[in-house]
Design an enzyme around this catalytic site. Structure first.
Site, mmCIF file in Angstrom:
data_model
loop_
_atom_site.group_PDB
_atom_site.id
_atom_site.type_symbol
_atom_site.label_atom_id
_atom_site.label_comp_id
_atom_site.label_asym_id
_atom_site.label_seq_id
_atom_site.Cartn_x
_atom_site.Cartn_y
_atom_site.Cartn_z
ATOM 1 N N TRP A 90 -14.990 -66.310 -10.425
ATOM 2 C CA TRP A 90 -15.437 -66.017 -9.055
ATOM 3 C C TRP A 90 -14.396 -65.285 -8.218
ATOM 4 O O TRP A 90 -14.276 -65.507 -7.021
ATOM 5 C CB TRP A 90 -15.928 -67.296 -8.374
ATOM 6 N N HIS A 91 -13.658 -64.415 -8.876
ATOM 7 C CA HIS A 91 -12.676 -63.594 -8.169
ATOM 8 C C HIS A 91 -13.161 -62.146 -8.062
ATOM 9 O O HIS A 91 -12.354 -61.216 -8.025
ATOM 10 C CB HIS A 91 -11.317 -63.643 -8.882
ATOM 11 N N TYR A 92 -14.467 -61.963 -8.000
ATOM 12 C CA TYR A 92 -15.014 -60.615 -7.885
ATOM 13 C C TYR A 92 -14.610 -59.995 -6.543
ATOM 14 O O TYR A 92 -14.400 -60.684 -5.551
ATOM 15 C CB TYR A 92 -16.533 -60.627 -8.056
ATOM 16 N N HIS A 93 -14.522 -58.675 -6.528
ATOM 17 C CA HIS A 93 -14.022 -57.975 -5.348
ATOM 18 C C HIS A 93 -14.507 -56.533 -5.361
ATOM 19 O O HIS A 93 -15.011 -56.031 -6.359
ATOM 20 C CB HIS A 93 -12.488 -58.024 -5.296
ATOM 21 N N LYS B 152 -7.123 -65.243 -17.842
ATOM 22 C CA LYS B 152 -7.769 -64.329 -16.904
ATOM 23 C C LYS B 152 -7.067 -62.977 -16.910
ATOM 24 O O LYS B 152 -5.835 -62.908 -16.897
ATOM 25 C CB LYS B 152 -7.725 -64.932 -15.492
#
Length: 593
Positions: A527-530, A426
């Protein structure tokens, strides 16, 4: 290790469904007892105005309305309720009574469920990458891989947070729902291999963000039961707290008669589609706090008339306050993975070990697949093997009819496909930026999201560095007990990742030979969008929405970077942190926190 060519296609097909399975999960608790423990949770249709006030047409007023019962919303509501009345509105149901979201062994089913009542709402970004957003009390903590790790001290300082209050808020979460993982043999091999290839030192078990290799916490207990942010509501004052589930907020209501618009209430639909309105009191300190996450929060602001004027006017949304930054400069941390077939059965594990490098990448791992031989024949939606076997059909022609046809004729997955693990790479701090815009004015529908993965050249360089670390890792000595990987075998593993339908991005013939091409074509989301409601652009340092009164946003949409290797710990901490901060600002020492 020689790979059997006959099983090549099936193994590659399995990559999507199994990989996604090792990253998604849901919640916790004894479903027979949850109503006794959380008597303040009710269906939205039971919302009552019996305790009414004449201020706003007879509806009950609250000191705070928190929109979004997720990772930040639950600890925030619980904390504020210690001294003030709080209404928490959650668009999904509860996690407690659903074994598909409670048990680690069933964790993949929620992601695969694309029905309107699923705890996970599926969407595809315009980049062609599959994604998900939570639709359940507890939010992302109910559907993620459970890994718990704090933000770095650098991150806390950069965010301008009070370090002492941060260090008080993390343990408040940890004492209630966080556990030390049952450390499995595969994870041990990953840990030792990471240290061998230079991601040192071995920092052992710790919540702290430290360079080197570590074992982090988990919200799964030793029995494989998930404990989500929803459990933090038990720390609230039941006399001051109302939680409505299946309450789908449509918009924020403003009073626009003053110099600045003032938030006064919210309009929501219950599970039957009936409309309701909830109001905050007329006290100057009462507020509406949006905690809908990096997709939901900017979407709700736009639907409520806060955002770029031209975008709002296209959908005939009345402009309450123009802010060109709402929904802009969003990021998602791109992830690439390599599936590693093993020579033995391995115990199922989610994320437990992480390598924190100084090259801007994180290395994590998962293993096993616990679905029973019988249930593997079932159709589990977009994340299932059926979708993977549509590789001969272009994405635009993958209709429901085509899916059904492949379901009837699909190949069974070979037994050895269950003997494997995933190495995940990642990008820590992506420079590539995207945006969110409304698709329509229906709050239940997904907005249009673009992340522009690898549009910045630095992200691509970091991905290549990360894949090279993974290639070394799978050939390290600790892996020899599980598989023997030489350079040729690793290249075959890369080819498997390329041929699997893990996203809707067109493939290129030289993907496995060009690591840059491999990164671009096999990118997926963890799913670590910000972003979308950034501090300094949409909200101030107290998370108050700029240009309006009595409205805040407190969640991952305010982040410029994703904290730590996995953000859930810091998002829960932020909910507690801001709850305490708000109470202290209002009450001083008498807050008792």
């Amino acid at each position: 290790m020689a790979l059997n060519n006959n099983h090549h296609l099936s193994l590659s097909i399995f990559l999507l469904s199994s990989f996604l399975a090792t990253l998604i999960t849901s919640c916790q608790g004894d479903h027979r007892l949850w109503q006794d423990r959380y008597p303040f949770i009710q269906r939205a249709s039971l919302f009552s105005s019996s305790k009414s006030s004449p201020s706003y047409g007879g509806e009950k007023e609250y000191d705070y309305i928190v929109v979004g019962g997720g990772t930040a919303g639950c600890p925030l509501a619980a904390t504020l309720s210690q001294n003030y009345s709080v209404l928490l509105l959650e668009r999904g149901g509860v996690p407690f009574a659903n074994i598909n979201v409670s048990l680690l062994s069933n964790f993949h089913i929620t992601l695969a469920d694309t029905s309107p009542t699923s705890a996970s709402q599926f969407f595809v970004s315009t980049d062609g990458v599959f994604n998900a957003r939570a639709r359940v009390l507890g939010g992302g903590t109910s559907i993620n891989a459970g890994f718990y790790t704090r933000a770095s001290t650098r991150y806390v300082k950069q965010a301008g947070w009070d370090a002492k209050l941060v260090n008080d808020s993390y343990p408040w979460v940890e004492k209630q729902i966080v556990h030390e993982p049952v450390f499995e043999a595969w994870q041990r091999a990953v840990r030792d291999g990471l240290v061998e290839v230079g991601i040192a030192p071995n920092n052992g078990f710790t919540y702290d963000h430290l360079y080197g290799t570590k074992i982090g916490g988990t919200i799964f207990d030793k029995y494989g039961r998930r404990h989500t942010a929803a459990e933090l509501l038990a720390s609230g004052n039941a006399n001051n707290l109302d939680v409505l589930i299946h309450a789908r907020v449509q918009k924020i209501i403003f009073d626009t008669t003053g110099l600045k618009p003032r938030a006064v209430g919210v309009r929501f639909k219950d599970e039957n589609g009936a409309q309701h309105v909830a109001y905050i009191s007329k006290s100057k300190r009462s507020e509406i706090i949006v905690t809908c996450g990096a997709i939901g929060s900017p979407q709700l602001l736009l639907l409520s008339g806060i955002g770029p004027k031209a975008d709002l006017e296209k959908l005939n949304i009345s402009v309450v306050h123009e802010n060109k930054f709402v929904g802009k400069h969003m990021s998602d941390n791109p992830l690439n993975s390599i599936f590693v077939p093993l020579n033995r059965s391995v115990t199922q594990s989610l994320i437990q070990t992480v390598g924190i490098t100084k090259k801007g990448v994180y290395i994590e791992a998962s293993s096993g697949f616990s679905q029973s031989p019988d249930s593997i024949h079932c159709h589990h939606g977009v994340a299932s093997a059926e979708i993977g076997q549509l590789s001969t059909i272009p994405p635009k022609r993958r209709t429901q009819e085509a899916i059904e046809a492949f379901k009837r004729n699909k190949k069974d997955l070979p037994h050895e496909a269950f003997h494997g693990g995933f190495i995940l790479e990642k990008i820590a701090y992506p420079k590539s930026k995207g945006q969110l815009v409304l698709n329509n004015t229906n709050a239940d529908d997904n907005p249009i999201v673009t992340f522009n993965y690898f549009s910045h050249p630095r992200d691509l360089r970091q991905c290549v560095r990360g894949i090279r670390i993974v290639k070394k890792l799978v050939r390290s000595k600790p892996f020899l007990n599980f598989t023997k990987c030489n350079k040729q075998t690793v290249d075959k593993l890369l080819n498997m990742s390329v041929t699997a339908n893990i996203n809707m991005i067109p493939r290129h013939a030289n993907d496995a030979k060009s690591l840059k091409r491999f990164c671009k074509d096999t990118v997926i989301s963890i799913w670590h969008y910000h972003g979308g409601c950034h501090v300094g652009r949409v909200v101030n340092t107290d998370y108050k929405v700029i240009g309006v009164h009595r409205l805040r946003v407190i969640d991952g949409s305010t982040f410029h970077e994703s904290p730590g290797t996995n953000p859930q710990a810091t998002v829960m901490m932020l909910g507690r942190y801001m709850g305490v901060k708000i109470l202290r600002d209002r009450l001083g020492r008498s807050a008792g926190l």
